[in-house]
Design a protein around this motif. Structure first.
Motif, PDB file in Angstrom:
ATOM      1  N   PRO A  88     -15.926 -16.373 -11.373  1.00 30.02           N
ATOM      2  CA  PRO A  88     -14.909 -15.973 -12.345  1.00 30.02           C
ATOM      3  C   PRO A  88     -13.835 -15.081 -11.741  1.00 30.02           C
ATOM      4  CG  PRO A  88     -16.863 -14.634 -12.627  1.00 30.02           C
ATOM      5  CD  PRO A  88     -17.197 -15.658 -11.566  1.00 30.02           C
ATOM      6  N   ALA A  89     -12.666 -15.125 -12.355  1.00 25.39           N
ATOM      7  CA  ALA A  89     -11.557 -14.265 -11.942  1.00 25.39           C
ATOM      8  C   ALA A  89     -10.702 -13.954 -13.163  1.00 25.39           C
ATOM      9  CB  ALA A  89     -10.716 -14.950 -10.867  1.00 25.39           C
ATOM     10  N   ARG A  90      -9.989 -12.842 -13.085  1.00 30.82           N
ATOM     11  CA  ARG A  90      -9.044 -12.505 -14.151  1.00 30.82           C
ATOM     12  C   ARG A  90      -7.629 -12.716 -13.628  1.00 30.82           C
ATOM     13  NH1 ARG A  90      -7.584  -6.921 -13.275  1.00 30.82           N
ATOM     14  NH2 ARG A  90      -8.751  -6.109 -11.481  1.00 30.82           N
ATOM     15  N   ILE A  91      -6.726 -13.052 -14.530  1.00 29.28           N
ATOM     16  CA  ILE A  91      -5.330 -13.252 -14.161  1.00 29.28           C
ATOM     17  C   ILE A  91      -4.591 -11.931 -14.313  1.00 29.28           C
ATOM     18  CG2 ILE A  91      -3.206 -14.507 -14.678  1.00 29.28           C
ATOM     19  CD1 ILE A  91      -5.345 -16.329 -13.623  1.00 29.28           C
ATOM     20  N   VAL A  92      -3.949 -11.478 -13.240  1.00 30.75           N
ATOM     21  CA  VAL A  92      -3.214 -10.216 -13.280  1.00 30.75           C
ATOM     22  C   VAL A  92      -1.787 -10.445 -12.789  1.00 30.75           C
ATOM     23  CG1 VAL A  92      -5.317  -8.874 -12.866  1.00 30.75           C
ATOM     24  CG2 VAL A  92      -3.880  -9.539 -10.937  1.00 30.75           C
ATOM     25  N   THR A  93      -0.905  -9.566 -13.210  1.00 25.70           N
ATOM     26  CA  THR A  93       0.473  -9.598 -12.718  1.00 25.70           C
ATOM     27  C   THR A  93       0.514  -8.987 -11.326  1.00 25.70           C
ATOM     28  OG1 THR A  93       1.306  -9.379 -14.977  1.00 25.70           O
ATOM     29  CG2 THR A  93       2.840  -8.895 -13.190  1.00 25.70           C
ATOM     30  N   SER A  94       1.077  -9.723 -10.389  1.00 21.26           N
ATOM     31  CA  SER A  94       1.102  -9.298  -8.991  1.00 21.26           C
ATOM     32  C   SER A  94       2.500  -9.450  -8.419  1.00 21.26           C
ATOM     33  CB  SER A  94       0.130 -10.139  -8.155  1.00 21.26           C
ATOM     34  OG  SER A  94      -1.194 -10.028  -8.631  1.00 21.26           O
ATOM     35  N   ARG A  95       2.702  -8.792  -7.293  1.00 20.71           N
ATOM     36  CA  ARG A  95       3.951  -8.941  -6.562  1.00 20.71           C
ATOM     37  C   ARG A  95       3.670  -9.736  -5.284  1.00 20.71           C
ATOM     38  NH1 ARG A  95       6.952  -3.794  -7.341  1.00 20.71           N
ATOM     39  NH2 ARG A  95       7.165  -4.750  -9.390  1.00 20.71           N
ATOM     40  N   ARG A  96       4.502 -10.713  -5.038  1.00 17.89           N
ATOM     41  CA  ARG A  96       4.309 -11.586  -3.863  1.00 17.89           C
ATOM     42  C   ARG A  96       5.227 -11.146  -2.727  1.00 17.89           C
ATOM     43  NH1 ARG A  96       3.444 -17.740  -5.023  1.00 17.89           N
ATOM     44  NH2 ARG A  96       1.481 -16.759  -5.642  1.00 17.89           N
ATOM     45  N   TYR A  97       4.648 -11.127  -1.508  1.00 14.93           N
ATOM     46  CA  TYR A  97       5.374 -10.693  -0.316  1.00 14.93           C
ATOM     47  C   TYR A  97       5.183 -11.717   0.812  1.00 14.93           C
ATOM     48  CZ  TYR A  97       5.268  -6.043  -2.523  1.00 14.93           C
ATOM     49  OH  TYR A  97       5.394  -4.992  -3.393  1.00 14.93           O
ATOM     50  N   ARG A  98       6.095 -11.611   1.784  1.00 15.04           N
ATOM     51  CA  ARG A  98       5.930 -12.370   3.034  1.00 15.04           C
ATOM     52  C   ARG A  98       6.146 -11.406   4.189  1.00 15.04           C
ATOM     53  NH1 ARG A  98       9.664 -16.387   2.580  1.00 15.04           N
ATOM     54  NH2 ARG A  98       8.151 -17.738   1.552  1.00 15.04           N
ATOM     55  N   ILE A  99       5.328 -11.570   5.228  1.00 10.81           N
ATOM     56  CA  ILE A  99       5.446 -10.710   6.404  1.00 10.81           C
ATOM     57  C   ILE A  99       5.050 -11.506   7.644  1.00 10.81           C
ATOM     58  CG2 ILE A  99       3.079  -9.814   6.334  1.00 10.81           C
ATOM     59  CD1 ILE A  99       4.250  -7.050   7.043  1.00 10.81           C
ATOM     60  N   SER A 100       5.644 -11.156   8.760  1.00  9.81           N
ATOM     61  CA  SER A 100       5.309 -11.770  10.047  1.00  9.81           C
ATOM     62  C   SER A 100       4.756 -10.695  10.966  1.00  9.81           C
ATOM     63  CB  SER A 100       6.547 -12.422  10.669  1.00  9.81           C
ATOM     64  OG  SER A 100       6.235 -13.015  11.913  1.00  9.81           O
ATOM     65  N   VAL A 101       3.515 -10.901  11.450  1.00  5.91           N
ATOM     66  CA  VAL A 101       2.858  -9.871  12.259  1.00  5.91           C
ATOM     67  C   VAL A 101       2.342 -10.467  13.567  1.00  5.91           C
ATOM     68  CG1 VAL A 101       2.178  -8.524  10.244  1.00  5.91           C
ATOM     69  CG2 VAL A 101       0.619 -10.274  11.128  1.00  5.91           C
ATOM     70  N   ALA A 102       2.071  -9.596  14.504  1.00  2.00           N
ATOM     71  CA  ALA A 102       1.468 -10.009  15.765  1.00  2.00           C
ATOM     72  C   ALA A 102      -0.008 -10.355  15.536  1.00  2.00           C
ATOM     73  CB  ALA A 102       1.590  -8.891  16.801  1.00  2.00           C
TER      74      ALA A 102
END
Length: 232
Positions: free
Chosen positions: A150-164
């Motif tokens: 099971p999981a709950r639906i939450v409001t989230s912020r989406r990001y993108r990042i490029s890392v080593a």
């Protein structure tokens, strides 16, 4: 044209704003399963996470192809954002209202979205009657959902990042520590990650990310989304 006894029903449902939506995390290639036998008929429930109607119908077809000798593969699906979900159900040859609707009612009672439940029936030669069918399909759907993650639906912020590459595993663990979710990873000379962070964790996560990467790189904010978070 679909035959009347294989009719499917699609509806869009407006949910009250205060409704807390739930989902399941099991992917379509590893769905949860629950089964029962009633008077020699076997009912096999399967459930998985979906993103839209096409994903749901692909899963129904997957189950149908895996069970070529089954008499019926009935299903219900719910998908869509908080406050505006869509539903689809099918009795797949069973008497009207005895299969798809009972499965759907089980899902509604749990305030589920973004998931599909199928119940496959292998006919045992004994008619169960409308009441017996409703109980069997409801029970098989419930068993499949009880076995799901099971999981709950939450409001989230989406990001993108490029890392080593040396930072990749550390960042994954940091995202998981705040119940965030990784949406996509691309591996080239660096690792580009798209991920979701629950809104109530954004500030603390940002500080931890700065400490982890020592300010070498910063994420790009993309959008606000509804995302699944594993239930405790």
């Amino acid at each position: 044209m679909a035959l009347p006894w294989r009719k499917t029903i699609d509806r869009t449902i407006l949910k009250p704003e205060g409704t807390a939506m739930q989902t399941i995390l099991d992917p379509c290639d590893h769905p949860s399963t629950g089964s029962l036998t009633d008077r020699k008929s076997e009912f096999i429930g399967n459930a998985c996470h979906i993103t839209d109607q096409d994903t749901a119908m692909d899963f129904v077809e997957q189950i149908r192809l895996a069970n070529p000798k089954a008499r019926h593969v009935c299903h219900s699906a719910i998908w869509g954002p908080h406050g505006h979900t869509s539903e689809r159900m099918s009795d797949d040859g069973e008497p009207s209202g005895t299969a798809g609707k009972p499965i759907l009612e089980v899902m509604r009672r749990q305030d589920l979205t973004d998931c599909v439940v199928t119940v496959t029936r292998y006919f045992g030669g004994i008619l169960l009657g409308s009441g017996g069918l409703i109980r069997a399909y409801s029970s098989a759907a419930s068993l499949a959902l009880e076995a799901a993650r099971p999981a709950r639906i939450v409001t989230s912020r989406r990001y993108r990042i490029s890392v080593a590459y040396p930072d990749h595993d550390h960042l994954r663990r940091l995202i998981e520590s705040v119940q965030g979710g990784i949406v996509k990873e691309t591996f080239t000379d660096r690792v580009t990650m798209t991920y979701d962070i629950p809104l109530d964790q954004v500030e603390g996560f940002g500080r931890a990310l700065t400490n982890l990467l020592q300010g070498r790189v910063s994420p790009t904010e993309l959008e606000t989304v509804q995302s699944p978070v594993p239930a405790h």
